[in-house]
Design an enzyme around this catalytic site. Structure first.
Site, short mmCIF file in Angstrom:
data_model
loop_
_atom_site.label_atom_id
_atom_site.label_comp_id
_atom_site.label_asym_id
_atom_site.label_seq_id
_atom_site.Cartn_x
_atom_site.Cartn_y
_atom_site.Cartn_z
N HIS A 74 0.97 -3.88 -6.14
CA HIS A 74 0.10 -2.81 -5.61
C HIS A 74 -1.33 -3.35 -5.51
CE1 HIS A 74 -1.77 1.14 -5.13
NE2 HIS A 74 -0.57 1.58 -4.83
N ASP A 91 7.49 3.24 -4.91
CA ASP A 91 8.67 3.12 -4.04
C ASP A 91 9.88 2.54 -4.74
OD1 ASP A 91 6.32 2.29 -1.51
OD2 ASP A 91 7.46 4.15 -1.69
C1 SDX Z 1 2.49 1.99 -1.23
O1 SDX Z 1 -2.43 1.60 -1.39
C2 SDX Z 1 -1.71 2.54 -1.87
O2 SDX Z 1 -2.15 3.34 -2.68
C3 SDX Z 1 -0.28 2.56 -1.32
C4 SDX Z 1 0.67 3.57 -2.00
C5 SDX Z 1 0.27 5.01 -1.72
O3 SDX Z 1 0.65 5.88 -2.54
O4 SDX Z 1 -0.33 5.25 -0.62
O5 SDX Z 1 0.69 3.34 -3.42
C6 SDX Z 1 2.09 3.41 -1.46
O6 SDX Z 1 2.30 1.48 -0.14
C7 SDX Z 1 3.05 1.19 -2.39
C8 SDX Z 1 3.32 -0.31 -2.01
C9 SDX Z 1 4.66 -0.40 -1.29
N1 SDX Z 1 4.88 -1.77 -0.78
C10 SDX Z 1 5.75 -2.61 -1.36
O7 SDX Z 1 6.40 -2.36 -2.38
C11 SDX Z 1 5.91 -3.93 -0.62
C12 SDX Z 1 5.94 -5.11 -1.62
N2 SDX Z 1 4.61 -5.26 -2.19
C13 SDX Z 1 3.69 -6.11 -1.54
O8 SDX Z 1 3.89 -6.55 -0.29
C14 SDX Z 1 2.26 -6.08 -2.07
O9 SDX Z 1 2.32 -6.06 -3.43
C15 SDX Z 1 1.37 -4.95 -1.58
C16 SDX Z 1 1.40 -4.85 -0.08
C17 SDX Z 1 1.79 -3.66 -2.19
C18 SDX Z 1 -0.05 -5.27 -2.05
O10 SDX Z 1 -0.48 -6.38 -1.34
P1 SDX Z 1 -1.86 -7.11 -1.69
O11 SDX Z 1 -2.69 -6.31 -2.61
O12 SDX Z 1 -2.46 -7.55 -0.39
O13 SDX Z 1 -1.40 -8.35 -2.53
P2 SDX Z 1 -1.06 -9.78 -1.92
O14 SDX Z 1 -0.07 -9.62 -0.79
O15 SDX Z 1 -2.35 -10.48 -1.67
O16 SDX Z 1 -0.28 -10.47 -3.16
C19 SDX Z 1 -1.01 -11.07 -4.22
C20 SDX Z 1 -0.04 -12.11 -4.77
C21 SDX Z 1 0.52 -13.07 -3.70
O17 SDX Z 1 0.88 -14.27 -4.35
P3 SDX Z 1 -0.12 -15.56 -4.21
O18 SDX Z 1 -0.44 -15.75 -2.72
O19 SDX Z 1 -1.37 -15.19 -5.01
O20 SDX Z 1 0.64 -16.72 -4.79
O21 SDX Z 1 1.11 -11.46 -5.34
C22 SDX Z 1 2.26 -11.83 -4.58
C23 SDX Z 1 1.79 -12.39 -3.26
O22 SDX Z 1 2.73 -13.33 -2.73
N3 SDX Z 1 3.06 -10.59 -4.39
C24 SDX Z 1 4.38 -10.53 -4.46
C25 SDX Z 1 4.70 -9.17 -4.26
N4 SDX Z 1 3.57 -8.49 -4.07
C26 SDX Z 1 2.56 -9.37 -4.14
N5 SDX Z 1 5.33 -11.47 -4.68
C27 SDX Z 1 6.61 -11.04 -4.70
N6 SDX Z 1 6.99 -9.75 -4.52
C28 SDX Z 1 6.06 -8.81 -4.30
N7 SDX Z 1 6.44 -7.53 -4.13
#
Ligand code: SDX
Length: 418
Positions: free
Chosen positions: A302, A359
């Site tokens: 998140h 989720d």
């Molecule tokens: C919602 O914003 C809100 O409040 C949203 C929400 C709401 O109520 O409105 O809470 C609802 O959208 C919840 C999120 C649902 N999405 C997912 O579950 C999809 C999977 N999660 C991700 O794609 C990610 O964690 C996000 C999109 C939720 C957050 O993305 P960020 O903050 O841009 O983080 P990032 O992509 O920059 O990741 C940081 C690091 C990366 O690794 P490095 O490049 O540092 O090596 O963490 C890793 C990412 O690769 N990472 C994950 C991961 N999420 C982040 N690695 C594996 N699995 C994951 N799920």
């Protein structure tokens, strides 16, 4: 607090500091460009505040979520979704008279214009319900044009809250080729929605109380979440003075994305894939860690929560109870729990502070209620509707509100001749 000082190219600039009611600190840069010619840059807005707001407070470090000051745990346990919708939009929990009137209005505005049924006929059966929902909400502006005055806006807020569940249910019936079930005035908001989803002409359908209670909790947990992607979209569109329906329709489209509200559908598909692959969850945890693999643990991570998402904590606790009440056994729940256990012990997730989000468990409860996977994000949108409306209203009521217009750093070609 004294202003912050910025030294740029030998010049010093003062940036006023604003402090929120929970002690959050913000640097006010509204005058920075005119004073220095410089803008700030923050792709994805991870460290940028777009507004002042009094609706929802999140503390990502401590896993806190409050609507108008009330902790989400208490609202989910003690209140009905209609009460929480009123709280978010109007600022306080309704008293008995206010609640009766609000319920009466929602009940008596739940029909959609008969002509709107023609729009449904134009969609192919396999149309994704989020595309239908976004289109149909936007089309409401054709029937209820926004004159811009207060009464119209309040009435359109009621119309939208009341008709969105009818549109969602009609889109489901259309997708399975069953006749539409019209809203009923003798049922609560949740019971009426479940009735429109599952009733068939051949037999009486009475929504199971366990389904009603689960739906009430799920809608409350999704009701608002400050300036997330879809809410910021609603504010962005509304800031141009676009009408309520057009603004919310844009929010539905933003929520559809798999990184946002679309994740709940992807979580179930991921869990099913893991189950079909011999429940080898460690393999998928390793895949999620592999930068070369195009795979993320959906429902994990998140932008704000660097601790447990309090909504995920509630849902994790409720999943067993709700499935037990429904008499449902779901192997995907075991997969989810094992996946979470392994991920939370793994350095990759620990270092990045990745925890289950709202989720991760919600789809398992929707599944137990018989809601089809492609309707999960529609359920998220129905829950988020009062939050989007509240944020849109707060933005429009701001006497100093301005159209949203971010800047950029141009990296393209300098001037050249044709
Ligand atoms: C919602 O914003 C809100 O409040 C949203 C929400 C709401 O109520 O409105 O809470 C609802 O959208 C919840 C999120 C649902 N999405 C997912 O579950 C999809 C999977 N999660 C991700 O794609 C990610 O964690 C996000 C999109 C939720 C957050 O993305 P960020 O903050 O841009 O983080 P990032 O992509 O920059 O990741 C940081 C690091 C990366 O690794 P490095 O490049 O540092 O090596 O963490 C890793 C990412 O690769 N990472 C994950 C991961 N999420 C982040 N690695 C594996 N699995 C994951 N799920």
């Amino acid at each position: 607090m004294d202003p912050a000082k910025l030294i740029l190219d030998g010049n010093e600039y003062e940036l006023p500091v604003v402090i929120g009611s929970e002690g959050e600190i913000g640097l006010d840069i509204t005058k920075l460009r005119s004073a220095s010619g410089a803008i700030t840059l923050d792709p994805g807005y991870g460290g940028t505040g777009s507004c002042y707001s009094s609706i929802t407070y999140i503390n990502g470090e401590e896993g806190i979520l409050r609507y108008r000051g009330y902790p989400i745990e208490q609202l989910a346990e003690k209140k009905r979704f209609v009460e929480v919708a009123y709280l978010l939009i109007y600022g306080d929990l309704p008293n008995e008279t206010e609640l009766d009137l609000f319920r009466h209005q929602l009940t008596h505005h739940s029909l959609i214009h008969e002509d709107m049924k023609k729009f449904f006929e134009g969609f192919p059966a396999e149309a994704h319900p989020m595309g239908v929902l976004s289109s149909m909400i936007s089309s409401l502006s054709s029937y209820y044009p926004d004159s811009g005055n207060g009464e119209d806006i309040d009435l359109n807020i009621i119309r939208l809250l009341a008709k969105a569940k009818t549109i969602a249910a009609f889109s489901y019936k259309k997708s399975i080729g069953q006749p539409y079930v019209y809203p009923r005035n003798d049922l609560s908001y949740h019971a009426d929605f479940l009735h429109m989803l599952y009733a068939v002409p051949a037999e009486e359908y009475v929504p199971p109380p366990a389904h009603e209670e689960a739906l009430n909790m799920l809608l409350i947990l999704h009701a608002d979440h400050e300036q997330n992607c879809s809410t910021s979209t609603v504010r962005m569109v509304g800031s141009s003075q676009a009408n309520l329906f057009a603004s919310i329709s844009a929010g539905v489209s933003a929520l559809w994305g798999t990184l946002h509200g679309g994740a709940n559908q992807k979580v179930i598909q991921m869990l099913q894939t893991i189950l079909d692959d011999g429940a080898d969850y460690r393999k998928y945890v390793d895949l999620a860690k592999d930068p070369n693999a195009d795979f993320r643990l959906m429902g994990f991570g998140h932008r704000v929560y660097k601790n447990f998402d309090p909504r995920a904590r509630i849902l994790k606790g409720q999943a067993d109870k709700v499935l037990g009440q429904m008499g449902v056994e779901d192997p995907l729940l075991d997969i989810a729990r094992n996946l979470e256990r392994i991920a939370l012990e793994d350095d990759y997730f620990i270092e990045r502070r990745l925890y289950p989000n709202v989720d991760f468990y919600s789809g398992i409860i929707y599944r137990a209620m018989g809601i089809p996977t492609n309707m999960f994000t529609v359920m998220f949108a129905l829950g988020r509707l009062p939050g989007w409306i509240a944020q849109w209203k707060e933005m429009r009521d701001d006497p100093h509100g301005r159209i949203y217009r971010p800047r950029q750093i141009y990296m393209g070609e300098t001037e050249r001749s044709v």
